[in-house]
Motif scaffolding. Structure first.
Motif, PDB file in Angstrom:
ATOM      1  N   ASP A   8       0.819  -1.210   0.000  1.00  0.00           N
ATOM      2  CA  ASP A   8       0.000   0.000   0.000  1.00  0.00           C
ATOM      3  C   ASP A   8       0.854   1.260   0.000  1.00  0.00           C
ATOM      4  O   ASP A   8       0.529   2.245  -0.672  1.00  0.00           O
ATOM      5  CB  ASP A   8      -0.932   0.015   1.211  1.00  0.00           C
ATOM      6  N   SER A   9       1.944   1.237   0.743  1.00  0.00           N
ATOM      7  CA  SER A   9       2.828   2.397   0.814  1.00  0.00           C
ATOM      8  C   SER A   9       3.490   2.675  -0.534  1.00  0.00           C
ATOM      9  O   SER A   9       3.554   3.831  -0.984  1.00  0.00           O
ATOM     10  CB  SER A   9       3.908   2.156   1.886  1.00  0.00           C
ATOM     11  N   GLU A  71      -1.684  -6.748 -18.563  1.00  0.00           N
ATOM     12  CA  GLU A  71      -0.476  -6.361 -19.305  1.00  0.00           C
ATOM     13  C   GLU A  71       0.188  -5.162 -18.626  1.00  0.00           C
ATOM     14  O   GLU A  71       1.417  -5.043 -18.602  1.00  0.00           O
ATOM     15  CB  GLU A  71      -0.826  -6.023 -20.752  1.00  0.00           C
ATOM     16  N   GLY A  72      -0.661  -4.290 -18.062  1.00  0.00           N
ATOM     17  CA  GLY A  72      -0.133  -3.134 -17.329  1.00  0.00           C
ATOM     18  C   GLY A  72       0.705  -3.564 -16.136  1.00  0.00           C
ATOM     19  O   GLY A  72       1.716  -2.933 -15.802  1.00  0.00           O
ATOM     20  N   ASN A  73       0.311  -4.651 -15.472  1.00  0.00           N
ATOM     21  CA  ASN A  73       1.121  -5.187 -14.371  1.00  0.00           C
ATOM     22  C   ASN A  73       2.499  -5.604 -14.855  1.00  0.00           C
ATOM     23  O   ASN A  73       3.514  -5.386 -14.176  1.00  0.00           O
ATOM     24  CB  ASN A  73       0.428  -6.392 -13.736  1.00  0.00           C
ATOM     25  N   CYS A  74       2.538  -6.209 -16.047  1.00  0.00           N
ATOM     26  CA  CYS A  74       3.818  -6.617 -16.631  1.00  0.00           C
ATOM     27  C   CYS A  74       4.675  -5.401 -16.972  1.00  0.00           C
ATOM     28  O   CYS A  74       5.887  -5.385 -16.732  1.00  0.00           O
ATOM     29  CB  CYS A  74       3.585  -7.455 -17.887  1.00  0.00           C
ATOM     30  N   LEU A  75       4.049  -4.380 -17.535  1.00  0.00           N
ATOM     31  CA  LEU A  75       4.771  -3.158 -17.890  1.00  0.00           C
ATOM     32  C   LEU A  75       5.295  -2.458 -16.640  1.00  0.00           C
ATOM     33  O   LEU A  75       6.393  -1.888 -16.652  1.00  0.00           O
ATOM     34  CB  LEU A  75       3.865  -2.217 -18.686  1.00  0.00           C
ATOM     35  N   PHE A  76       4.499  -2.506 -15.566  1.00  0.00           N
ATOM     36  CA  PHE A  76       4.934  -1.917 -14.302  1.00  0.00           C
ATOM     37  C   PHE A  76       6.165  -2.647 -13.780  1.00  0.00           C
ATOM     38  O   PHE A  76       7.131  -2.026 -13.331  1.00  0.00           O
ATOM     39  CB  PHE A  76       3.806  -1.981 -13.267  1.00  0.00           C
ATOM     40  N   TYR A  77       6.133  -3.971 -13.844  1.00  0.00           N
ATOM     41  CA  TYR A  77       7.263  -4.769 -13.386  1.00  0.00           C
ATOM     42  C   TYR A  77       8.509  -4.450 -14.195  1.00  0.00           C
ATOM     43  O   TYR A  77       9.604  -4.313 -13.646  1.00  0.00           O
ATOM     44  CB  TYR A  77       6.928  -6.255 -13.500  1.00  0.00           C
ATOM     45  N   LYS A  78       8.326  -4.310 -15.496  1.00  0.00           N
ATOM     46  CA  LYS A  78       9.453  -4.002 -16.384  1.00  0.00           C
ATOM     47  C   LYS A  78      10.116  -2.687 -15.999  1.00  0.00           C
ATOM     48  O   LYS A  78      11.339  -2.565 -15.985  1.00  0.00           O
ATOM     49  CB  LYS A  78       8.940  -3.925 -17.830  1.00  0.00           C
ATOM     50  N   ILE A  86       8.381  -4.509  -4.011  1.00  0.00           N
ATOM     51  CA  ILE A  86       7.336  -5.301  -3.353  1.00  0.00           C
ATOM     52  C   ILE A  86       6.018  -5.182  -4.113  1.00  0.00           C
ATOM     53  O   ILE A  86       5.322  -6.183  -4.351  1.00  0.00           O
ATOM     54  CB  ILE A  86       7.138  -4.858  -1.885  1.00  0.00           C
ATOM     55  N   LEU A  87       5.672  -3.976  -4.510  1.00  0.00           N
ATOM     56  CA  LEU A  87       4.440  -3.737  -5.270  1.00  0.00           C
ATOM     57  C   LEU A  87       4.494  -4.443  -6.623  1.00  0.00           C
ATOM     58  O   LEU A  87       3.515  -5.059  -7.054  1.00  0.00           O
ATOM     59  CB  LEU A  87       4.227  -2.227  -5.466  1.00  0.00           C
ATOM     60  N   ALA A  88       5.633  -4.355  -7.298  1.00  0.00           N
ATOM     61  CA  ALA A  88       5.788  -4.968  -8.617  1.00  0.00           C
ATOM     62  C   ALA A  88       5.599  -6.478  -8.534  1.00  0.00           C
ATOM     63  O   ALA A  88       4.893  -7.081  -9.353  1.00  0.00           O
ATOM     64  CB  ALA A  88       7.163  -4.640  -9.198  1.00  0.00           C
ATOM     65  N   LYS A  89       6.199  -7.100  -7.537  1.00  0.00           N
ATOM     66  CA  LYS A  89       6.077  -8.559  -7.374  1.00  0.00           C
ATOM     67  C   LYS A  89       4.660  -8.943  -6.948  1.00  0.00           C
ATOM     68  O   LYS A  89       4.115  -9.968  -7.400  1.00  0.00           O
ATOM     69  CB  LYS A  89       7.095  -9.074  -6.357  1.00  0.00           C
ATOM     70  N   VAL A 151      -5.665  -2.704  -5.803  1.00  0.00           N
ATOM     71  CA  VAL A 151      -4.312  -2.210  -6.055  1.00  0.00           C
ATOM     72  C   VAL A 151      -3.751  -2.781  -7.358  1.00  0.00           C
ATOM     73  O   VAL A 151      -3.206  -2.039  -8.184  1.00  0.00           O
ATOM     74  CB  VAL A 151      -3.381  -2.539  -4.874  1.00  0.00           C
ATOM     75  N   ARG A 152      -3.883  -4.084  -7.552  1.00  0.00           N
ATOM     76  CA  ARG A 152      -3.342  -4.692  -8.777  1.00  0.00           C
ATOM     77  C   ARG A 152      -3.986  -4.111 -10.021  1.00  0.00           C
ATOM     78  O   ARG A 152      -3.300  -3.718 -10.962  1.00  0.00           O
ATOM     79  CB  ARG A 152      -3.551  -6.213  -8.760  1.00  0.00           C
ATOM     80  N   GLY A 153      -5.312  -4.056 -10.039  1.00  0.00           N
ATOM     81  CA  GLY A 153      -6.015  -3.554 -11.213  1.00  0.00           C
ATOM     82  C   GLY A 153      -5.717  -2.095 -11.501  1.00  0.00           C
ATOM     83  O   GLY A 153      -5.433  -1.720 -12.641  1.00  0.00           O
ATOM     84  N   MET A 154      -5.762  -1.260 -10.466  1.00  0.00           N
ATOM     85  CA  MET A 154      -5.519   0.168 -10.658  1.00  0.00           C
ATOM     86  C   MET A 154      -4.067   0.440 -11.056  1.00  0.00           C
ATOM     87  O   MET A 154      -3.787   1.319 -11.875  1.00  0.00           O
ATOM     88  CB  MET A 154      -5.848   0.943  -9.374  1.00  0.00           C
TER      89      MET A 154
END
Length: 320
Positions: A8-9, A71-78, A86-89, A151-154
Motif C-alpha cells: 500500500d505504501s 499487461e499493465g502489471n507486466c509493464l509496471f514490473y518491467k 514489493i508492489l511490482a512482485k 491495487v493490482r487492477g488500478m
C-alpha cells in the motif's frame, strides 16, 4: 506472502508521482512531430475496419494487441521492478494466478514475460489502451486508498498509460506509426471480423477452444489455417487448469510459429497476457495477428465478462 502495508505504501507513492497525460495531448505531445499518432475511438469502427483491411489486402505483417490491467502489471514490473519491488512482485503474483492458477514460477519468468510484453507494446501496429475516461476514473477513485482498493487492477491501468507516455517521451521510433484504439476495441472487431477473414482468404486461431477454427471456417467460408490450442485461463474456470499454459504449451507454440512461414496468414488470438507475445511472433514470421481476447469466448457461446449477457451472446455467438 506480501507485506500489505509495504504494498500500500509503495502504491501510494506511485500514485502520487503519476503524471497523467490525456490521449489528445499525447497525440500532439512535443508539437507536430508526433502528429503521426492516431486514436481510433469506439465511435469510428469503420476506420478501424478500413485500416485493418488495407494491411490484410496487401499481406502486410502486423500485430494488433490490447493492453489491459494485466499487461499493465507486466509493464509496471518491467519499469519499476527495483524502485517499487514489493508492489511490482505483488501485482505480478496476482495476475499470474489469475492467468495460470497456482503454478510454480521463478522471478526470471516475471522478468522474461514483462520484457516480451513491453516489446509487444512498442512493436504493435494497432495498440489498444485504456481510454482517458478509464484512466481519469481510476485516478479519481484513488484519492482515498483503502482496504477495498483494487491495487493490482488500478496499478495496471495507470502503468499502461505511464508506459505509453514513456515510449513517446523517449521518442521510441517503433511507436511512430501506431494506431491507438481502446483496450476494448476487440468488441468493435466482432462487427466486421468476417470481412477481415474473407479478405485474407484464410483464418488461424490461438485459443482454448478446439472447435473455434472449424466454427470460423464454417461461418466465413475460407481456408483453415493453424489451430493452436491452449489451456483455459484459471480465472475463467475457477481453478488451476490440469495442463499449464506456461511454460510448456507457450514454448511449444512459440517454436512452431518461429519455424513457420506465415506470410498472408490471418490469426485471431485469444490467450491472455501471453497472447500479446504470440501476436508479436506471428508478425515476425510474416503473419497478421489480431488480439480478440474474450470475444473468442463469446463467438464460442460462452460468457466470461460481466457485459456478456444472454442477449449479447445471442447477437455475437457463432454457435447457434
Amino acid at each position: 506472502m506480501h507485506d500489505k502495508s509495504i504494498v500500500d505504501s509503495q502504491f501510494k507513492s506511485y500514485v502520487e508521482k503519476f503524471d497523467y497525460i490525456s490521449i489528445a495531448d499525447l497525440i500532439t505531445y512535443k508539437g507536430s512531430e508526433n502528429s503521426y499518432l492516431e486514436y481510433i475511438t469506439d465511435n469510428h469502427a469503420h476506420l478501424l475496419r478500413q485500416k485493418l483491411l488495407i494491411k490484410i489486402e496487401s499481406n502486410t505483417p502486423f500485430s494488433y494487441v490490447r493492453m489491459g490491467d494485466g499487461e499493465g502489471n507486466c509493464l509496471f514490473y518491467k519499469k519499476y521492478e527495483d524502485k517499487f519491488n514489493i508492489l511490482a512482485k505483488f501485482c505480478m503474483d496476482r495476475i499470474w494466478r489469475l492467468m495460470f492458477g497456482r503454478v510454480k514460477y521463478k522471478t526470471e519468468d516475471f522478468k522474461n514475460i514483462s520484457q516480451k510484453i513491453a516489446e509487444a507494446f512498442v512493436s504493435a501496429d494497432f495498440l489498444g489502451v485504456h481510454t482517458d475516461n478509464q484512466v481519469e476514473k481510476a485516478i479519481k477513485s484513488l484519492s482515498v486508498i483503502s482496504a477495498e482498493t483494487d491495487v493490482r487492477g488500478m496499478c495496471g491501468v495507470l502503468s499502461t498509460r505511464d508506459f505509453l507516455i514513456k515510449s513517446i517521451n523517449d521518442e521510441d521510433k517503433r511507436v511512430k506509426e501506431v494506431n491507438l484504439a481502446s483496450c476494448h476495441s476487440h468488441k468493435l472487431v466482432s462487427d466486421f471480423f468476417c470481412d477481415l477473414v474473407k479478405a485474407a482468404g484464410n483464418v488461424s486461431v490461438i485459443s482454448c477452444y478446439v472447435e473455434s477454427l472449424a466454427a470460423l471456417h464454417q461461418y466465413c467460408g475460407v481456408k483453415k489455417g493453424f489451430n493452436y490450442i491452449i489451456p483455459p485461463q484459471a480465472l475463467n474456470v475457477g481453478g488451476t487448469p490440469e495442463e499449464h499454459h506456461f511454460p510448456g504449451v507457450f514454448q511449444k507454440i512459440l517454436i512452431s510459429i518461429r519455424q513457420s512461414d506465415l506470410k498472408g496468414k490471418l490469426f485471431f488470438v485469444a490467450a491472455g497476457i501471453l497472447g500479446k507475445i504470440y501476436c508479436t511472433e506471428i508478425k515476425k514470421a510474416g503473419g497478421m495477428a489480431i488480439d480478440v481476447g474474450s470475444m473468442m469466448d463469446v463467438w464460442m457461446g460462452h460468457s466470461v465478462r460481466g457485459y456478456q449477457n444472454a442477449e449479447y451472446l445471442k447477437l455475437h455467438s457463432l454457435i447457434k
